[in-house]
Design a protein around this motif. Structure first.
Motif, mmCIF file in Angstrom:
data_model
loop_
_atom_site.group_PDB
_atom_site.id
_atom_site.type_symbol
_atom_site.label_atom_id
_atom_site.label_comp_id
_atom_site.label_asym_id
_atom_site.label_seq_id
_atom_site.Cartn_x
_atom_site.Cartn_y
_atom_site.Cartn_z
ATOM 1 N N ARG A 4 96.384 -48.988 2.458
ATOM 2 C CA ARG A 4 95.150 -49.730 2.231
ATOM 3 C C ARG A 4 94.201 -48.850 1.431
ATOM 4 N NH1 ARG A 4 93.746 -54.198 5.197
ATOM 5 N NH2 ARG A 4 92.114 -54.105 3.617
ATOM 6 N N ASP A 24 83.454 -62.665 -5.305
ATOM 7 C CA ASP A 24 84.824 -62.221 -5.016
ATOM 8 C C ASP A 24 84.837 -60.878 -4.282
ATOM 9 O OD1 ASP A 24 86.160 -64.402 -6.045
ATOM 10 O OD2 ASP A 24 86.338 -63.548 -8.056
ATOM 11 N N HIS A 35 82.557 -59.850 -2.159
ATOM 12 C CA HIS A 35 81.835 -59.901 -0.880
ATOM 13 C C HIS A 35 82.712 -59.466 0.299
ATOM 14 C CE1 HIS A 35 78.890 -61.100 2.025
ATOM 15 N NE2 HIS A 35 79.822 -61.797 2.668
ATOM 16 N N GLN A 36 83.970 -59.946 0.319
ATOM 17 C CA GLN A 36 84.891 -59.650 1.433
ATOM 18 C C GLN A 36 85.185 -58.153 1.578
ATOM 19 O OE1 GLN A 36 88.762 -61.330 0.550
ATOM 20 N NE2 GLN A 36 88.601 -60.780 -1.597
ATOM 21 N N LEU A 37 84.956 -57.379 0.486
ATOM 22 C CA LEU A 37 85.254 -55.949 0.558
ATOM 23 C C LEU A 37 84.078 -55.143 1.093
ATOM 24 C CD1 LEU A 37 87.114 -55.497 -2.866
ATOM 25 C CD2 LEU A 37 88.074 -56.076 -0.626
ATOM 26 N N PRO A 59 88.690 -53.579 5.086
ATOM 27 C CA PRO A 59 88.430 -55.028 5.069
ATOM 28 C C PRO A 59 89.617 -55.811 5.635
ATOM 29 C CG PRO A 59 87.886 -54.028 2.953
ATOM 30 C CD PRO A 59 88.604 -52.987 3.746
ATOM 31 N N ASP A 60 89.309 -56.918 6.286
ATOM 32 C CA ASP A 60 90.341 -57.763 6.910
ATOM 33 C C ASP A 60 90.897 -58.710 5.842
ATOM 34 O OD1 ASP A 60 91.956 -59.157 8.580
ATOM 35 O OD2 ASP A 60 90.345 -60.152 9.695
ATOM 36 N N ILE A 61 91.733 -58.153 4.980
ATOM 37 C CA ILE A 61 92.349 -58.950 3.917
ATOM 38 C C ILE A 61 93.861 -58.785 4.011
ATOM 39 C CG2 ILE A 61 90.390 -58.890 2.312
ATOM 40 C CD1 ILE A 61 91.796 -56.538 0.888
ATOM 41 N N THR A 62 94.592 -59.723 3.425
ATOM 42 C CA THR A 62 96.057 -59.684 3.528
ATOM 43 C C THR A 62 96.670 -59.720 2.129
ATOM 44 O OG1 THR A 62 96.072 -62.087 3.688
ATOM 45 C CG2 THR A 62 96.152 -60.853 5.766
ATOM 46 N N ARG A 63 97.944 -59.341 2.057
ATOM 47 C CA ARG A 63 98.694 -59.440 0.803
ATOM 48 C C ARG A 63 99.442 -60.775 0.769
ATOM 49 N NH1 ARG A 63 95.697 -55.289 -0.337
ATOM 50 N NH2 ARG A 63 96.660 -53.236 -0.500
ATOM 51 N N LYS A 64 99.700 -61.252 -0.428
ATOM 52 C CA LYS A 64 100.462 -62.494 -0.559
ATOM 53 C C LYS A 64 101.878 -62.296 -0.014
ATOM 54 C CE LYS A 64 98.182 -63.955 -4.832
ATOM 55 N NZ LYS A 64 98.375 -64.155 -6.291
#
Ligand code: IYR
Length: 228
Positions: free
Chosen positions: A34, A105, A107-109, A207-212
């Motif tokens: 990450r 775009d 903002h989530q980071l 950040p709580d994000i995921t990969r495709k």
């Protein structure tokens, strides 16, 4: 006339486990990577930095020109100057340059112009593209596919760092010209990426994000599926 090209036997790397195991172990390692913005102040030995840069330097490149320079920085004064330069550009980015859509775009980071990690990380690696071949006095001095070449090298660097348990951040303050002045690079070197490297802080959050998933990034044969 140029001498005939020389060939040597290929020294093929063979993993010490079945290929699928090796592939899956590597996948597990890199998929846990990450982008980290909270670094511990625990030092990172220079030998580790040298090893990940050597891994980057093993990348393929257009006509094998190896059009890259990796400047490793651990001097606190130089890191402070780089932070100051980056924060000045980032302030303009967040206040004036970035369109609303881009800020939306991001903002989530949770990013902003404040870049303490540029001083907290024990090392910064400033990656430059070489826009001419510095060793090639007789020939054209040409370099080819420089963005592709340096991009691949940076990917290897990030993977090598991850494999060693290190955390990295791919930082692209824009424009990055300030790096040329601070690091006193020659005119034919252009900044490409700034990579803080270190150990993650004990309380490091990301950040709580995921990969495709694979089926969204991979296609098989022609559009519409495979023809078996
Ligand atoms: N360079 C800025 C903004 C930024 C842009 C992108 I695209 C990102 O993926 C993350 C950040 C910054 O570092 O804050």
């Amino acid at each position: 006339m140029a001498a005939a090209p020389q060939f040597i036997p290929y020294d093929h790397w063979k993993p010490d486990e079945p290929p699928l195991n090796a592939a899956q172990r590597f996948q597990q390692c890199v998929s846990k990577r990450r982008t980290v913005r909270h670094f511990s102040n625990r030092p990172v030995p220079k030998e580790l930095i040298e090893s990940i840069i050597a891994a980057a330097g093993s990348a393929p490149s257009g006509a094998n020109k190896q059009p890259w320079r990796f400047v490793a920085i651990d001097d606190p004064e130089v890191k402070r100057e780089i932070r100051d330069g980056a924060e000045a550009e980032e302030q303009l980015f967040y206040d004036q340059r970035a369109p609303e859509r881009w800020l939306g775009d991001l903002h989530q980071l949770g990013t902003d112009a404040h870049k303490p990690h540029l001083e907290d990380a024990p090392w910064l690696i400033a990656v430059f593209k070489l826009m001419q071949d510095e060793y090639d006095n007789n020939l054209s001095g040409g370099v080819y596919y420089v963005n592709e070449s340096v991009g691949i090298a940076c990917g290897l660097l990030l993977a090598a760092a991850q494999h060693a348990g290190l955390a990295t951040l791919t930082h692209t303050p824009s424009p990055m010209q300030f790096l040329c002045q601070i690091l006193q690079r020659p005119a034919y070197e252009r900044p490409f990426l700034l990579i803080p490297v270190g150990w993650p802080a004990d309380d490091c959050m990301v950040p709580d994000i995921t990969r495709k998933p694979l089926d969204e990034i991979m296609a098989h044969n022609r559009s519409g599926g495979s023809s078996t």
